[in-house]
Write an enzyme that holds these catalytic residues in place. Sequence first.
Site, PDB file in Angstrom:
ATOM      1  N   ASP A  41       0.821  -1.206   0.000  1.00  0.00           N
ATOM      2  CA  ASP A  41       0.000   0.000   0.000  1.00  0.00           C
ATOM      3  C   ASP A  41       0.859   1.261   0.000  1.00  0.00           C
ATOM      4  O   ASP A  41       1.990   1.261   0.498  1.00  0.00           O
ATOM      5  CB  ASP A  41      -0.893   0.044   1.250  1.00  0.00           C
ATOM      6  CG  ASP A  41      -2.036  -0.952   1.203  1.00  0.00           C
ATOM      7  OD1 ASP A  41      -2.115  -1.740   0.246  1.00  0.00           O
ATOM      8  OD2 ASP A  41      -2.851  -0.945   2.153  1.00  0.00           O
TER       9      ASP A  41
ATOM     10  N   HIS B  89       3.849  -2.060   3.194  1.00  0.00           N
ATOM     11  CA  HIS B  89       3.774  -0.706   2.636  1.00  0.00           C
ATOM     12  C   HIS B  89       5.103  -0.342   1.987  1.00  0.00           C
ATOM     13  O   HIS B  89       6.161  -0.509   2.618  1.00  0.00           O
ATOM     14  CB  HIS B  89       3.451   0.323   3.721  1.00  0.00           C
ATOM     15  CG  HIS B  89       2.089   0.146   4.327  1.00  0.00           C
ATOM     16  ND1 HIS B  89       1.802  -0.852   5.235  1.00  0.00           N
ATOM     17  CD2 HIS B  89       0.932   0.840   4.140  1.00  0.00           C
ATOM     18  CE1 HIS B  89       0.523  -0.771   5.586  1.00  0.00           C
ATOM     19  NE2 HIS B  89      -0.019   0.247   4.935  1.00  0.00           N
TER      20      HIS B  89
END
Length: 213
Positions: free
Chosen positions: A37, A179
């Site tokens: 992400d 991430h």
Amino acid sequence: MAGYWVKTPQWLKRIAPKNLVWEIPTGNEPSVYITFDDGPHPTATPFVLEQLEKYKAAATFFCVGDNVRKYPAVYEQVLQCGHITANHTFNHLNGWKTDDAVYLKNIEQAKEYISSSLFRPPYGKISLSQVRKLRKNDTAWKIIMWDILSMDFDKSVTPQQCLDNVLTHITPGSIVVFHDSDKAWERMSYALPHVLEYCQKQGWKMKAIINGQ
């Protein structure tokens, strides 16, 4: 770590809006789904791509539209490496704190840079009305959540704890969140290679999420 679970509890999946994807059933070929992400990022994303190539893994990148605008060459590199990109809003909006019209417009703005019908709400926070409106949208959005949160974004978590968060819970069908960002770099860059190596040793395929799943 308040407000988040490493392993998404079954009761939460039951009470959440319908049609959210939390994990992907696997058939005869055990598979896991590593996702990233908040990118693309000029340092973190190329590192991720290098590690994925090393372990012959495919992944799904839920990109922030504004970061795609800032780093188009990095985004293009993700695509050229054969990975799947998906929508994570243009400005990383929290759906619980954002008016529906503003939220949907922000997703459409990101869509100008990210050609995908896969969507993940930032923070995992999306309202029932937002889900319904996305499902009725012409794009027919598929909303992807997760089974395991590595917690790499949490600076109170050590790199080893981040790794343990994943290895303690990962099983075939798991959707795992990392991430590719500044905030997560210290923990993600340590944990990811170990996770990929572990999955490879288990004989699990590491696949990207496609809309038909």
